[in-house]
Design a protein around this motif. Structure first.
Motif, PDB file in Angstrom:
ATOM      1  N   ARG A  75      -6.115  -1.377  -0.074  1.00  0.00           N
ATOM      2  CA  ARG A  75      -6.439  -0.154   0.454  1.00  0.00           C
ATOM      3  C   ARG A  75      -7.604   0.028   1.448  1.00  0.00           C
ATOM      4  O   ARG A  75      -7.539   0.158   2.648  1.00  0.00           O
ATOM      5  N   ASP A  76      -8.607  -0.565   0.776  1.00  0.00           N
ATOM      6  CA  ASP A  76     -10.246  -0.680   1.564  1.00  0.00           C
ATOM      7  C   ASP A  76      -9.918  -1.741   2.756  1.00  0.00           C
ATOM      8  O   ASP A  76     -10.512  -1.359   3.692  1.00  0.00           O
ATOM      9  N   GLY A  77      -9.404  -2.762   2.510  1.00  0.00           N
ATOM     10  CA  GLY A  77      -9.230  -3.846   3.463  1.00  0.00           C
ATOM     11  C   GLY A  77      -8.444  -3.372   4.533  1.00  0.00           C
ATOM     12  O   GLY A  77      -8.833  -3.540   5.705  1.00  0.00           O
ATOM     13  N   LEU A  78      -7.318  -2.769   4.225  1.00  0.00           N
ATOM     14  CA  LEU A  78      -6.304  -2.560   5.563  1.00  0.00           C
ATOM     15  C   LEU A  78      -6.874  -1.233   6.131  1.00  0.00           C
ATOM     16  O   LEU A  78      -7.002  -1.119   7.373  1.00  0.00           O
ATOM     17  N   ASN A  79      -7.540  -0.280   5.522  1.00  0.00           N
ATOM     18  CA  ASN A  79      -8.397   0.653   6.181  1.00  0.00           C
ATOM     19  C   ASN A  79      -9.435   0.376   7.026  1.00  0.00           C
ATOM     20  O   ASN A  79      -9.727   0.720   8.262  1.00  0.00           O
ATOM     21  N   ALA A 108      12.909   4.376  -2.585  1.00  0.00           N
ATOM     22  CA  ALA A 108      13.680   5.233  -1.761  1.00  0.00           C
ATOM     23  C   ALA A 108      13.148   5.853  -0.670  1.00  0.00           C
ATOM     24  O   ALA A 108      13.063   5.629   0.423  1.00  0.00           O
ATOM     25  N   SER A 109      12.143   6.679  -1.013  1.00  0.00           N
ATOM     26  CA  SER A 109      11.198   7.369  -0.110  1.00  0.00           C
ATOM     27  C   SER A 109      10.335   6.637   0.600  1.00  0.00           C
ATOM     28  O   SER A 109       9.991   6.773   1.722  1.00  0.00           O
ATOM     29  N   THR A 110       9.737   5.355   0.048  1.00  0.00           N
ATOM     30  CA  THR A 110       8.871   4.686   0.706  1.00  0.00           C
ATOM     31  C   THR A 110       9.649   3.782   1.842  1.00  0.00           C
ATOM     32  O   THR A 110       9.081   3.735   2.941  1.00  0.00           O
ATOM     33  N   ALA A 111      10.793   3.288   1.414  1.00  0.00           N
ATOM     34  CA  ALA A 111      11.459   2.447   2.539  1.00  0.00           C
ATOM     35  C   ALA A 111      11.921   3.532   3.724  1.00  0.00           C
ATOM     36  O   ALA A 111      11.752   3.080   4.768  1.00  0.00           O
ATOM     37  N   GLU A 112      12.335   4.783   3.383  1.00  0.00           N
ATOM     38  CA  GLU A 112      12.530   5.853   4.614  1.00  0.00           C
ATOM     39  C   GLU A 112      11.257   6.046   5.283  1.00  0.00           C
ATOM     40  O   GLU A 112      11.527   6.240   6.479  1.00  0.00           O
ATOM     41  N   ARG A 113      10.338   6.075   4.529  1.00  0.00           N
ATOM     42  CA  ARG A 113       9.319   6.441   5.572  1.00  0.00           C
ATOM     43  C   ARG A 113       8.557   5.234   6.494  1.00  0.00           C
ATOM     44  O   ARG A 113       8.228   5.261   7.554  1.00  0.00           O
ATOM     45  N   ARG A 115       0.835  -1.069   0.057  1.00  0.00           N
ATOM     46  CA  ARG A 115       0.040   0.011  -0.065  1.00  0.00           C
ATOM     47  C   ARG A 115       0.797   1.228   0.038  1.00  0.00           C
ATOM     48  O   ARG A 115       0.705   2.168  -0.821  1.00  0.00           O
ATOM     49  N   ALA A 116       1.939   1.377   1.073  1.00  0.00           N
ATOM     50  CA  ALA A 116       2.806   2.561   1.094  1.00  0.00           C
ATOM     51  C   ALA A 116       3.312   2.758  -0.501  1.00  0.00           C
ATOM     52  O   ALA A 116       3.655   3.848  -0.896  1.00  0.00           O
ATOM     53  N   LEU A 117       3.770   1.674  -0.941  1.00  0.00           N
ATOM     54  CA  LEU A 117       4.594   1.745  -2.266  1.00  0.00           C
ATOM     55  C   LEU A 117       3.773   2.262  -3.420  1.00  0.00           C
ATOM     56  O   LEU A 117       4.006   2.970  -4.250  1.00  0.00           O
ATOM     57  N   ALA A 118       2.420   1.770  -3.332  1.00  0.00           N
ATOM     58  CA  ALA A 118       1.430   2.070  -4.415  1.00  0.00           C
ATOM     59  C   ALA A 118       1.355   3.602  -4.331  1.00  0.00           C
ATOM     60  O   ALA A 118       0.775   4.294  -5.438  1.00  0.00           O
ATOM     61  N   GLN A 119       1.215   4.047  -3.123  1.00  0.00           N
ATOM     62  CA  GLN A 119       0.850   5.535  -2.934  1.00  0.00           C
ATOM     63  C   GLN A 119       1.860   6.142  -3.289  1.00  0.00           C
ATOM     64  O   GLN A 119       1.628   7.209  -3.896  1.00  0.00           O
ATOM     65  N   SER A 120       3.345   6.068  -2.984  1.00  0.00           N
ATOM     66  CA  SER A 120       4.409   6.862  -3.341  1.00  0.00           C
ATOM     67  C   SER A 120       4.869   6.568  -4.841  1.00  0.00           C
ATOM     68  O   SER A 120       5.469   7.386  -5.508  1.00  0.00           O
ATOM     69  N   GLN A 121       4.957   5.288  -5.143  1.00  0.00           N
ATOM     70  CA  GLN A 121       5.625   4.810  -6.430  1.00  0.00           C
ATOM     71  C   GLN A 121       6.900   5.112  -6.618  1.00  0.00           C
ATOM     72  O   GLN A 121       7.465   5.752  -7.446  1.00  0.00           O
ATOM     73  N   HIS A 122       7.677   4.967  -5.311  1.00  0.00           N
ATOM     74  CA  HIS A 122       9.088   5.359  -5.305  1.00  0.00           C
ATOM     75  C   HIS A 122       9.743   4.505  -4.085  1.00  0.00           C
ATOM     76  O   HIS A 122       9.260   4.562  -2.814  1.00  0.00           O
TER      77      HIS A 122
END
Length: 319
Positions: free
Chosen positions: A94-98, A44-49, A35-42
């Motif tokens: 997204r919906d399931g985790l939410n 490095a930034s996803t791993a850092e977050r 989910r996090a990677l799908a939202q940022s599509q990056h």
């Protein structure tokens, strides 16, 4: 994208595993990473977050793709983007985790000792005066102001069913028609039977009345007390002349107010604003019709419910 190599072969949609074939390999962490990677599509930034190594994130996504049998991401310059399979999967994840996170928060809030939820069931006679006064005093304490109290009203039989099914944490009820070994009952308020008449009724000049005299009048009785009254009248060989059987003692008192019959009620009923008079039943002065606090045995109660239960027991001792 760095850390992931994507084969450009075409993957048919029928290669996606069915739910029945979906093995318990995918874990919640993988889905959160996706989910996090799908939202940022990056990456490095996803791993850092997320606070994880980029290689760990990459391996997690690769394992997820392998389990599903499709590629979820594809390269787009220096970044990545969702494939059509990834876009479809993301909507569900997204919906399931939410939903899971909402449920987790809801349950944690319910069990929170400072702002939890209390589901209380009570008989009808407690609604107009006794329970509002109890809740007012409970909420007046600063440490209790975060609690949410949900009230349900029903006859005792209905309350017992709600308690058994887990719809209520505690109930305030009359004596049970049939003992239930699964329930723990604590007597919290003694109640006596009284006869209520309109001030326009001939009996209003009286202070006391006998059961034999009462049996000669058409009676308005509450479903809450009908079983007890039948046993009492039957034991004395007297008829129970029922004019109207109504759900709730307060409703019965309202009918007496308009001079529609005579009612046998209990001393917990609030009739102070009605044009009625209460007569003592001499033969039942020693007959107790108590109010009980009941809970299901061996069932876990949240800190909020335990706090309210303790308060209720302490307050009822002063009632």
């Amino acid at each position: 994208a760095k850390g992931i190599e994507i084969d450009r072969k075409t993957i048919a949609v029928e290669n996606i595993k069915t739910l029945g074939e979906y093995e318990a390999v995918v874990n919640l962490t993988q889905l959160q990473y996706f989910r996090a990677l799908a939202q940022s599509q990056h990456y490095a930034s996803t791993a850092e977050r997320l606070g994880v190594a980029q290689s760990s994130l990459s391996r997690s996504i690769s394992a997820l793709e392998e389990e599903l049998g499709v590629y979820l991401f594809e390269k787009q310059g220096r970044n990545i983007r969702l494939t059509k399979y990834g876009e479809a999967y993301y909507c569900y994840i997204r919906d399931g985790l939410n939903l899971l996170e909402t449920g987790e928060k809801f349950v944690r809030d319910m069990a929170d000792p400072t702002c939890g939820e209390i589901n209380l069931g009570l008989i009808y006679s407690l609604g107009p005066k006794i329970m509002p006064d109890i809740i007012r005093r409970f909420a007046a304490r600063p440490e209790n102001r975060g609690f949410r109290i949900r009230l349900s009203q029903a006859p005792t039989t209905g309350l017992v069913q709600m308690l058994t099914e887990g719809q209520c944490d505690l109930i305030l009820c009359s004596p049970l028609e049939t003992p239930d070994p699964n329930l723990e009952l604590v007597e919290i308020l003694p109640r006596k039977f009284i006869v209520l008449v309109s001030i326009d009724h001939p009996l209003s000049a009286r202070e006391h009345i006998s059961l034999e005299e009462v049996s000669q009048y058409p009676l308005v009785v509450s479903t809450e007390q009908i079983s007890s009254l039948r046993r009492i009248f039957r034991s004395r060989g007297l008829p129970l002349n029922i004019l109207s059987e109504i759900q709730g003692e307060c409703a019965a008192a309202g009918l007496v107010d308009v001079n529609y019959g005579v009612a046998i009620l209990n001393t917990a009923v609030n009739y102070s604003d009605l044009n009625v008079k209460a007569l003592t039943l001499d033969e039942l002065e020693d007959y107790d019709f108590p109010l009980y606090l009941a809970q299901f045995k061996n069932r876990w109660l949240s800190p909020a419910v335990l706090t309210f239960r303790k308060f209720l027991l302490e307050e009822m001792e002063r009632w």
